[in-house]
Design a protein around this motif. Structure first.
Motif, PDB file in Angstrom:
ATOM      1  N   ARG A  30       0.844  -1.200   0.000  1.00  0.00           N
ATOM      2  CA  ARG A  30       0.000   0.000   0.000  1.00  0.00           C
ATOM      3  C   ARG A  30       0.881   1.252   0.000  1.00  0.00           C
ATOM      4  NH1 ARG A  30      -5.154   1.788   1.972  1.00  0.00           N
ATOM      5  NH2 ARG A  30      -5.748  -0.397   2.343  1.00  0.00           N
ATOM      6  N   PRO A  31       0.646   2.177  -0.905  1.00  0.00           N
ATOM      7  CA  PRO A  31       1.492   3.397  -0.947  1.00  0.00           C
ATOM      8  C   PRO A  31       1.213   4.294   0.256  1.00  0.00           C
ATOM      9  CG  PRO A  31      -0.300   3.543  -2.548  1.00  0.00           C
ATOM     10  CD  PRO A  31      -0.353   2.151  -1.998  1.00  0.00           C
ATOM     11  N   GLU A  32       2.265   4.752   0.853  1.00  0.00           N
ATOM     12  CA  GLU A  32       2.175   5.644   2.017  1.00  0.00           C
ATOM     13  C   GLU A  32       2.937   6.930   1.706  1.00  0.00           C
ATOM     14  OE1 GLU A  32       0.395   5.176   4.637  1.00  0.00           O
ATOM     15  OE2 GLU A  32      -0.163   3.058   4.321  1.00  0.00           O
ATOM     16  N   TYR A  33       2.586   7.977   2.437  1.00  0.00           N
ATOM     17  CA  TYR A  33       3.265   9.260   2.262  1.00  0.00           C
ATOM     18  C   TYR A  33       3.446   9.914   3.624  1.00  0.00           C
ATOM     19  CZ  TYR A  33      -1.435  11.251   2.720  1.00  0.00           C
ATOM     20  OH  TYR A  33      -2.676  11.589   3.174  1.00  0.00           O
ATOM     21  N   THR A  34       4.450  10.740   3.725  1.00  0.00           N
ATOM     22  CA  THR A  34       4.746  11.464   4.960  1.00  0.00           C
ATOM     23  C   THR A  34       4.599  12.960   4.713  1.00  0.00           C
ATOM     24  OG1 THR A  34       7.108  11.545   4.423  1.00  0.00           O
ATOM     25  CG2 THR A  34       6.336   9.680   5.757  1.00  0.00           C
ATOM     26  N   LEU A  35       4.480  13.689   5.811  1.00  0.00           N
ATOM     27  CA  LEU A  35       4.296  15.145   5.750  1.00  0.00           C
ATOM     28  C   LEU A  35       5.476  15.892   6.355  1.00  0.00           C
ATOM     29  CD1 LEU A  35       0.550  15.282   6.874  1.00  0.00           C
ATOM     30  CD2 LEU A  35       1.456  15.078   4.560  1.00  0.00           C
ATOM     31  N   ASP A  36       6.630  15.242   6.416  1.00  0.00           N
ATOM     32  CA  ASP A  36       7.788  15.885   7.031  1.00  0.00           C
ATOM     33  C   ASP A  36       8.221  17.125   6.257  1.00  0.00           C
ATOM     34  OD1 ASP A  36       7.571  13.725   8.671  1.00  0.00           O
ATOM     35  OD2 ASP A  36       9.316  12.659   7.889  1.00  0.00           O
ATOM     36  N   HIS A  37       8.200  17.030   4.940  1.00  0.00           N
ATOM     37  CA  HIS A  37       8.658  18.173   4.143  1.00  0.00           C
ATOM     38  C   HIS A  37       7.719  19.369   4.268  1.00  0.00           C
ATOM     39  CE1 HIS A  37       5.669  16.227   1.580  1.00  0.00           C
ATOM     40  NE2 HIS A  37       5.600  17.340   0.869  1.00  0.00           N
ATOM     41  N   LEU A  38       6.438  19.119   4.559  1.00  0.00           N
ATOM     42  CA  LEU A  38       5.502  20.227   4.724  1.00  0.00           C
ATOM     43  C   LEU A  38       5.765  20.984   6.019  1.00  0.00           C
ATOM     44  CD1 LEU A  38       2.151  18.651   3.503  1.00  0.00           C
ATOM     45  CD2 LEU A  38       3.727  20.117   2.255  1.00  0.00           C
ATOM     46  N   VAL A  39       6.157  20.269   7.073  1.00  0.00           N
ATOM     47  CA  VAL A  39       6.468  20.944   8.340  1.00  0.00           C
ATOM     48  C   VAL A  39       7.675  21.855   8.175  1.00  0.00           C
ATOM     49  CG1 VAL A  39       7.127  20.577  10.742  1.00  0.00           C
ATOM     50  CG2 VAL A  39       5.454  19.069   9.676  1.00  0.00           C
ATOM     51  N   ILE A  40       8.710  21.365   7.487  1.00  0.00           N
ATOM     52  CA  ILE A  40       9.903  22.181   7.265  1.00  0.00           C
ATOM     53  C   ILE A  40       9.587  23.361   6.344  1.00  0.00           C
ATOM     54  CG2 ILE A  40      12.267  22.131   6.397  1.00  0.00           C
ATOM     55  CD1 ILE A  40      12.349  19.180   7.119  1.00  0.00           C
ATOM     56  N   GLU A  41       8.689  23.142   5.391  1.00  0.00           N
ATOM     57  CA  GLU A  41       8.348  24.201   4.448  1.00  0.00           C
ATOM     58  C   GLU A  41       7.518  25.302   5.100  1.00  0.00           C
ATOM     59  OE1 GLU A  41       5.404  24.649   0.590  1.00  0.00           O
ATOM     60  OE2 GLU A  41       6.465  22.754   0.903  1.00  0.00           O
ATOM     61  N   ARG A  42       6.543  24.926   5.926  1.00  0.00           N
ATOM     62  CA  ARG A  42       5.652  25.913   6.524  1.00  0.00           C
ATOM     63  C   ARG A  42       6.269  26.603   7.730  1.00  0.00           C
ATOM     64  NH1 ARG A  42      -0.366  23.539   7.121  1.00  0.00           N
ATOM     65  NH2 ARG A  42      -0.561  25.605   8.061  1.00  0.00           N
ATOM     66  N   TYR A  43       7.221  25.926   8.401  1.00  0.00           N
ATOM     67  CA  TYR A  43       7.855  26.504   9.596  1.00  0.00           C
ATOM     68  C   TYR A  43       9.371  26.452   9.414  1.00  0.00           C
ATOM     69  CZ  TYR A  43       3.171  25.430  11.232  1.00  0.00           C
ATOM     70  OH  TYR A  43       1.807  25.334  11.352  1.00  0.00           O
ATOM     71  N   PRO A  44       9.948  27.454   8.791  1.00  0.00           N
ATOM     72  CA  PRO A  44      11.404  27.426   8.556  1.00  0.00           C
ATOM     73  C   PRO A  44      12.224  27.517   9.831  1.00  0.00           C
ATOM     74  CG  PRO A  44      10.459  29.531   7.878  1.00  0.00           C
ATOM     75  CD  PRO A  44       9.313  28.646   8.211  1.00  0.00           C
ATOM     76  N   THR A  45      11.674  28.102  10.897  1.00  0.00           N
ATOM     77  CA  THR A  45      12.385  28.186  12.175  1.00  0.00           C
ATOM     78  C   THR A  45      11.556  27.505  13.251  1.00  0.00           C
ATOM     79  OG1 THR A  45      11.402  30.328  12.739  1.00  0.00           O
ATOM     80  CG2 THR A  45      13.469  30.351  11.496  1.00  0.00           C
ATOM     81  N   PHE A  46      12.227  27.132  14.327  1.00  0.00           N
ATOM     82  CA  PHE A  46      11.547  26.441  15.426  1.00  0.00           C
ATOM     83  C   PHE A  46      10.604  27.372  16.169  1.00  0.00           C
ATOM     84  CE2 PHE A  46      11.672  24.620  19.819  1.00  0.00           C
ATOM     85  CZ  PHE A  46      10.925  23.491  19.519  1.00  0.00           C
ATOM     86  N   VAL A  47      10.926  28.654  16.229  1.00  0.00           N
ATOM     87  CA  VAL A  47      10.040  29.616  16.890  1.00  0.00           C
ATOM     88  C   VAL A  47       8.718  29.736  16.131  1.00  0.00           C
ATOM     89  CG1 VAL A  47       9.823  32.016  17.631  1.00  0.00           C
ATOM     90  CG2 VAL A  47      12.013  30.858  17.841  1.00  0.00           C
TER      91      VAL A  47
END
Length: 619
Positions: free
Chosen positions: A110-127
């Motif tokens: 079954r094909p799966e996908y992750t959203l890790d790249h979206l978190v880095i894209e939407r929040y460039p800094t930890f703050v």
């Protein structure tokens, strides 16, 4: 001859695009488009002119920025969604032919996908991630208390429980909790992490009925992104605090409903970090530039002992700098410095609590441990309690029952509200008002800031007086509102303009008068002013002769105003009438809000006086 421009190639029609055009451009279904917009953080917009944005059509529709849709063309999730559709088509075909072997093979792939790249894209800094964590925490804590039904995935519920517990453990470890408020909706918490105030709500742990009119598909899309975001945040917070992540789960404690005690929070050992560095370097022995010299190895071997000495010295300084708190039954004069976060975290450092079985242990355990307290609980509430009820080291027992049967003489029995009010007051309150069997004082919200002219409850006045506040009670906290700045600017504009008196009808902010043309009203007012000057009387006297009604709430009944007050009021009225239409509306709206606020305050005071009179009659 100039170049002929084509229609709909610039302006609003190029800046915005409709949802149907976006679907045709992306070649996705409506459900996939909604998922993409939620995950990417793209929301509908409202153009100034819908007719221009819709290329001359006045049909109501949903608009998006064309640049946002163009950005979605390069999103790799679109390919994942298409792969999933192909997988479902193949699986349905295999099941239709009763080919179970092929169906099992397809299910395994079954094909799966992750959203890790979206978190880095939407929040460039930890703050940035911490600043947008409120909604994520609210959603995760909500689904952590949801029952496992068809609309809610059991795996998602378990993951939410794990993430929420990990975040609560970090708040306990860092002592970053600041405010708590018990409302009808749930329990509000506010923590301060790296200078960011994070507020979230936790539902009460009651049996919940899952509503049928809620679109759980949309909520599950939000939840999946929030789970990924909170996982990133928890990992960063734990590693910055030198804690192992993910924390280990004690299965025996978890099976016995130990709550927060089922997780084992451990610090990363220096020896393990050194071994990891040495093992990494030993793999590259062939590279001469990475080879470690003997002197460097000796330094690495002694690094662990040096760090331990530094940590021990820091711990001794921390313990020596802890202020001494008074006993629980004291007068409560031990104030906590706002600038010292360490003092705030050690509010219950010298107290040992015991929780009866009827109190909300899931909340009290969190807030007490976040402020340095130790606690035990009844066996019926769960296992793993470090203190029994007959332990002599217990100083405070929290109970929520009308009568406490057996009591120990070496401890104090209070209601749960004492803990929350002490946290919000940032000091240990007197226990006389929170004893068993008597109604406690009002539980005030710590998120409310009282400005000048607001109604301040009696309990808030007592807390301010006990904290050593000097001054008017109506100014408990400084006013920090954007509306105040607008009012000051409007008052300055009014003070700079002088002129004759204006008609009082222009000051009203009713809905009927807002619909009228204010330019025509101003012209009528000017004509009336000229008639008053020709008659040689003031404009107020001219209004009385004409039978005009005075504005309600301006002149007090039975009290005659002085001539200076009347002239000042008339000067302000004419100044307001000479403002622009936009500023005049702002002034009228501000005055209406102030009148409504004053009316509400008077209503509260009247009710309070009537209640006090009734209590006196009963006594």
């Amino acid at each position: 001859m100039g170049r002929i421009k084509k229609k709909f190639t610039e302006g609003s029609s190029r800046t915005y695009t409709t949802r149907n055009r976006a679907l045709r451009k992306l070649q996705v279904s409506l459900s996939d488009f909604r998922r993409l917009c939620i995950l990417k953080g793209i929301y509908p917009v409202e153009p100034r002119s819908q007719k221009k944005a819709n290329r001359g059509s006045s049909k109501p529709t949903t608009f998006y920025y064309a640049k946002d849709i163009q950005l979605l063309l390069s999103e790799p999730l679109i390919d994942k969604f298409r792969e999933h559709k192909v997988f479902l088509r193949k699986l349905q075909r295999a099941l239709g032919k009763d080919d179970l072997t092929r169906a099992k093979g397809l299910e395994a792939r079954r094909p799966e996908y992750t959203l890790d790249h979206l978190v880095i894209e939407r929040y460039p800094t930890f703050v940035d991630a911490l600043h947008d964590l409120d909604d994520a925490l609210c959603m995760v804590f909500l689904f952590a208390t949801m029952p496992a039904v068809d609309q809610v995935n059991n795996e998602a519920v378990e993951d939410c429980k794990r993430l929420s517990t990990e975040f609560m453990h970090y708040v306990i470890h860092s002592h970053s909790l600041r405010k708590v408020f018990l409302s009808i909706k749930g329990i509000y918490y506010q923590a301060e992490i790296q200078g960011q105030s994070i507020t979230w709500i936790v539902p009460y742990q009651f049996s919940q009925n899952v509503p049928l009119d809620v679109d759980f598909k949309v909520m599950s899309t939000f939840l999946r992104f929030y789970r990924t975001l909170l996982g990133f945040v928890n990992y960063r917070l734990y590693t910055m605090s030198n804690l192992t992540y993910p924390p280990k789960v004690d299965q025996l404690m978890d099976d016995s409903a130990a709550g927060l005690g089922s997780l084992r929070i451990e610090s990363r050992r220096v020896e393990d970090l050194i071994k990891g560095v040495q093992s990494t370097d030993s793999d590259d022995t062939n590279a001469p530039e990475v080879a470690m010299s003997k002197q460097m190895k000796q330094r690495m071997d002694t690094l662990g002992s040096k760090i331990k000495k530094i940590v021990a010295a820091t711990a001794e300084d921390t313990i020596s700098s802890v202020p001494a708190y008074e006993a629980v039954g004291s007068s409560g004069e031990a104030d906590i410095d706002d600038d010292a976060r360490q003092t705030n975290s050690l509010l219950f450092a010298k107290q040992v609590f015991f929780l009866s079985r009827e109190v909300p242990r899931y909340s009290l355990e969190f807030v007490i441990r976040a402020f340095g307290g130790r606690l035990g609980w009844d066996q019926t509430s769960g296992g793993g309690s470090p203190y029994a009820e007959n332990d002599n080291s217990i100083t405070v027992q929290i109970s929520d029952r009308p009568v406490q049967g057996h009591q120990f003489l070496n401890r104090i029995y209070v209601q749960p509200q004492w803990v929350y009010d002490s946290i919000n007051a940032r000091r240990l309150l007197e226990v006389d008002d929170y004893l068993i069997g008597q109604p406690p004082p009002a539980h005030l919200s710590p998120f409310v800031e009282y400005a000048e002219g607001d109604y301040v409850p009696e309990a808030a006045s007592k807390l301010a007086a006990a904290a050593g506040f000097e001054g008017e009670v109506t100014n408990l906290k400084p006013e920090d509102r954007d509306q105040a700045e607008d009012e000051e600017e409007d008052e300055e504009d009014v003070a700079d303009i002088d002129g004759a008196s204006a008609d009082e009808d222009a000051l009203d902010s009713d809905d009927e008068e807002e619909e009228e043309d204010e330019d025509a009203i101003a012209e009528k007012q000017h004509q009336k002013q000229l008639l008053a000057e020709r008659a040689g009387v003031s404009f107020s006297e001219y209004q009385q002769k004409q039978g005009a009604k005075p504005k309600a709430g301006k002149a007090a009944a039975g009290k005659k105003r002085s001539k200076a007050e009347v002239e000042e009021e008339e000067r302000q009225k004419i100044a307001i009438s000479m403002l622009s239409k936009k500023k005049r509306k702002v002034v009228n709206r501000t005055q209406a809000d102030a009148d409504k606020k004053a009316k509400d305050v008077n209503t509260f005071k009247t009710r309070k006086a009537q209640a006090a009179a009734k209590s006196k009659k009963k006594n």
